[in-house]
Design a protein around this motif. Structure first.
Motif, PDB file in Angstrom:
ATOM      1  N   LEU A 164       0.846  -1.200   0.000  1.00  0.00           N
ATOM      2  CA  LEU A 164       0.000   0.000   0.000  1.00  0.00           C
ATOM      3  C   LEU A 164       0.887   1.258   0.000  1.00  0.00           C
ATOM      4  N   GLY A 165       1.980   1.204   0.765  1.00  0.00           N
ATOM      5  CA  GLY A 165       2.928   2.324   0.763  1.00  0.00           C
ATOM      6  C   GLY A 165       3.507   2.539  -0.630  1.00  0.00           C
ATOM      7  N   HIS A 166       3.856   1.446  -1.284  1.00  0.00           N
ATOM      8  CA  HIS A 166       4.336   1.518  -2.672  1.00  0.00           C
ATOM      9  C   HIS A 166       3.317   2.274  -3.533  1.00  0.00           C
ATOM     10  N   GLY A 167       2.057   1.835  -3.473  1.00  0.00           N
ATOM     11  CA  GLY A 167       1.015   2.441  -4.315  1.00  0.00           C
ATOM     12  C   GLY A 167       0.797   3.912  -4.003  1.00  0.00           C
ATOM     13  N   ARG A 168       0.785   4.235  -2.708  1.00  0.00           N
ATOM     14  CA  ARG A 168       0.570   5.645  -2.338  1.00  0.00           C
ATOM     15  C   ARG A 168       1.725   6.516  -2.814  1.00  0.00           C
ATOM     16  N   ASP A 176      -7.867  -2.054  -0.632  1.00  0.00           N
ATOM     17  CA  ASP A 176      -6.629  -1.322  -0.946  1.00  0.00           C
ATOM     18  C   ASP A 176      -6.054  -1.670  -2.319  1.00  0.00           C
ATOM     19  N   PHE A 177      -6.596  -2.673  -2.983  1.00  0.00           N
ATOM     20  CA  PHE A 177      -5.989  -3.089  -4.255  1.00  0.00           C
ATOM     21  C   PHE A 177      -5.974  -2.014  -5.338  1.00  0.00           C
ATOM     22  N   PRO A 178      -7.010  -1.177  -5.436  1.00  0.00           N
ATOM     23  CA  PRO A 178      -6.898  -0.134  -6.476  1.00  0.00           C
ATOM     24  C   PRO A 178      -5.634   0.715  -6.311  1.00  0.00           C
ATOM     25  N   THR A 179      -5.241   1.008  -5.076  1.00  0.00           N
ATOM     26  CA  THR A 179      -4.019   1.790  -4.864  1.00  0.00           C
ATOM     27  C   THR A 179      -2.773   0.913  -5.038  1.00  0.00           C
ATOM     28  N   ILE A 180      -2.793  -0.281  -4.452  1.00  0.00           N
ATOM     29  CA  ILE A 180      -1.628  -1.179  -4.559  1.00  0.00           C
ATOM     30  C   ILE A 180      -1.300  -1.451  -6.028  1.00  0.00           C
ATOM     31  N   SER A 181      -2.342  -1.626  -6.834  1.00  0.00           N
ATOM     32  CA  SER A 181      -2.092  -2.009  -8.229  1.00  0.00           C
ATOM     33  C   SER A 181      -2.201  -0.820  -9.187  1.00  0.00           C
ATOM     34  N   THR A 182      -1.993   0.364  -8.651  1.00  0.00           N
ATOM     35  CA  THR A 182      -1.945   1.537  -9.539  1.00  0.00           C
ATOM     36  C   THR A 182      -0.849   1.311 -10.592  1.00  0.00           C
ATOM     37  N   GLN A 183      -1.080   1.828 -11.778  1.00  0.00           N
ATOM     38  CA  GLN A 183      -0.201   1.549 -12.923  1.00  0.00           C
ATOM     39  C   GLN A 183       1.260   1.911 -12.650  1.00  0.00           C
ATOM     40  N   VAL A 184       2.162   0.980 -12.922  1.00  0.00           N
ATOM     41  CA  VAL A 184       3.587   1.314 -12.934  1.00  0.00           C
ATOM     42  C   VAL A 184       4.115   1.156 -14.358  1.00  0.00           C
ATOM     43  N   ASP A 185       5.331   1.640 -14.587  1.00  0.00           N
ATOM     44  CA  ASP A 185       5.867   1.686 -15.948  1.00  0.00           C
ATOM     45  C   ASP A 185       6.901   0.602 -16.227  1.00  0.00           C
TER      46      ASP A 185
END
Ligand code: PNW
Length: 440
Positions: free
Chosen positions: A200-204, A278-287
């Motif tokens: 979750l910290g990663h996503g935020r 919390d998954f929508p934030t955890i799995s926010t798009q990364v590149d």
């Protein structure tokens, strides 16, 4: 080296990696205390109770060190910023000297034509936040996003790439379940919470950096290939569970918005309430996705409490860490990560390397094992690329011999030898071999 730069696709990036606490030196320049200082001070946690207070003194020698990165012909340098140097209390007022340091470091890379690749958390949690429960406390996800904003508000405009967290498995499992790293807990409930909060910290943090307009944001995981000790269903299941909590938990969360059921079966009761929300934030798009790869583990079941298995000694040659050398594992992970998690996203090998018994004799450090290890792993990267996996770069861990956490200064991973009394740097033969391969 057997490889040449021209064996890899145009634009493939070669780099080397370090982390702040392992090389900079700490406890000066306005930086606050970290949980690694207190962990190391507790007898029994770290070889000879060594800590990172001086390390390689990179804080004062960074220009010389970046000269070494540039002279080898590396394109990129993967470094980390210290939360406690930027925010001595972990939150609140930033330390101007700390921000200035990372600003100078960034410019020093750019002046040398090196692309800066930053990690925001490579393990030295500010002690005041550790006192509030660290990764067990959900509030850390907000403190971490605030820190991401502060440091990237200063240097984010010049980063080639950024990843919030180095190795979530180490932050959660190694530190809260196995107790080998700070805070040194052995507690299943703390582990489950840390496993969730770290993602979750990663996503935020990703969301906070998107808010600053930043691009090329990724995630860096460490992977170990799990091999069953024999072909009984029990051993196969034990290896599957190991693979679940070591590798798939984090990939699943970030790329598929789901945790592996085999791990949930043992852990779900300890997760925070409404964890699925919390998954929508955890799995926010990364590149991009970074893989740190060193070894595999051979796993057999036992009668201990969950996860009810243990590692057994494997038959392959080992490094000084006792880690088996298994380049096929890197190939397996590149293939599987693309097929099951990341699809078209670029993969980067963000760490690969080994500890070897390197001594300086007449100004020379002969480390043939390192040259062989790098060659064999790069051959597997090459094979995966040939089979269509989009691997965009490879980083050697590490530029310098440094503070190897619980093993103190005993284990040497550097391309460059460091004499820990005089702090003299001596490039090893692996460094020279890489230089010829990259520049030749
Ligand atoms: C990586 N384990 O971590 C880290 O990113 C580096 O800081 C470290 O120096 C490097 O590997 C070599 O160890 C790991 O005990 C440290 O399983 C320890 C473990 C795994 C990864």
């Amino acid at each position: 080296m057997q490889f040449k730069r021209s064996d890899f696709p145009e634009g493939f990036l070669f780099g080397t990696a370090t982390s702040s606490y392992q090389i900079e030196g700490h406890g000066f320049g306005g930086a606050g205390p970290t949980h690694w200082d207190s962990f190391a001070a507790t007898p029994g946690n770290v070889v000879r109770a060594e800590n990172g207070s001086r390390a390689c003194d990179h804080y004062h020698r960074y220009e010389e060190d970046l000269d070494l990165v540039a002279a080898a012909g590396f394109d990129c340098y993967r470094f980390s910023t210290s939360w406690a140097r930027v925010l001595p209390e972990g939150r609140g007022t930033p330390n101007p000297e700390g921000l200035d340091f990372y600003d100078r470091l960034t410019d020093a890379m750019l002046e040398r034509g090196i692309k800066p690749c930053a990690t925001l958390y490579h393990w030295e949690l500010p002690q005041p936040l550790a006192d509030l429960g660290g990764w067990r406390n959900r509030d850390i996800t907000n403190w971490f996003a605030d820190y991401a904003e502060v440091i990237m508000g200063r240097i984010g405009d010049r980063m080639h790439s950024v990843a919030p967290i180095n190795e979530p498995w180490c932050v959660a499992w190694l530190s809260h379940f196995l107790g080998h790293h700070a805070p040194g807990l052995r507690d299943i409930r703390a582990t489950a919470r840390a496993m969730h909060h770290v993602l979750l910290g990663h996503g935020r943090a990703i969301e906070a950096m998107r808010g600053l307009g930043m691009k090329n944001l990724g995630a860096v995981f460490n992977f170990e290939w799990a091999t069953p000790a024999d072909d009984t269903p029990e051993a196969i299941r034990a290896a599957e569970l190991y693979d679940g909590y070591y590798n798939r938990w984090y990939l699943g969360g970030v790329f598929n918005g789901a945790y592996p059921q085999i791990v949930l079966d043992g852990l779900e009761q300890h997760l925070p309430k409404n964890w699925q929300d919390d998954f929508p934030t955890i799995s926010t798009q990364v590149d991009w996705c970074g893989l740190n790869y060193y070894t595999r583990k051979v796993i057999k079941p036992n009668n201990q409490p969950w996860p009810s298995h243990e590692e057994v000694e494997g038959p392959l040659p080992k490094t000084l860490m006792g880690w088996e050398i298994y380049p096929e594992g890197l190939y397996n992970f590149l293939k599987r990560t693309q097929a099951e998690y990341t699809r078209d996203l670029p993969l980067i090998v963000t760490e690969n390397g080994l500890a070897s018994p390197d001594v300086v004799a007449n100004g020379v450090v002969d480390d043939p094992a390192r040259i062989d290890y790098i060659n064999r792993h790069l051959a597997k990267v090459r094979q995966a690329i040939d089979e269509g996996v989009p691997v965009d770069g490879y980083f050697v861990w590490s530029l310098l011999d440094n503070y190897e956490w619980a093993l103190g200064y005993e284990k040497r991973f550097g391309l460059v030898h460091v004499h820990f009394e005089t702090l003299e740097r001596t490039p090893k033969n692996s460094y020279h071999a890489l230089t010829s391969a990259l520049k030749g």
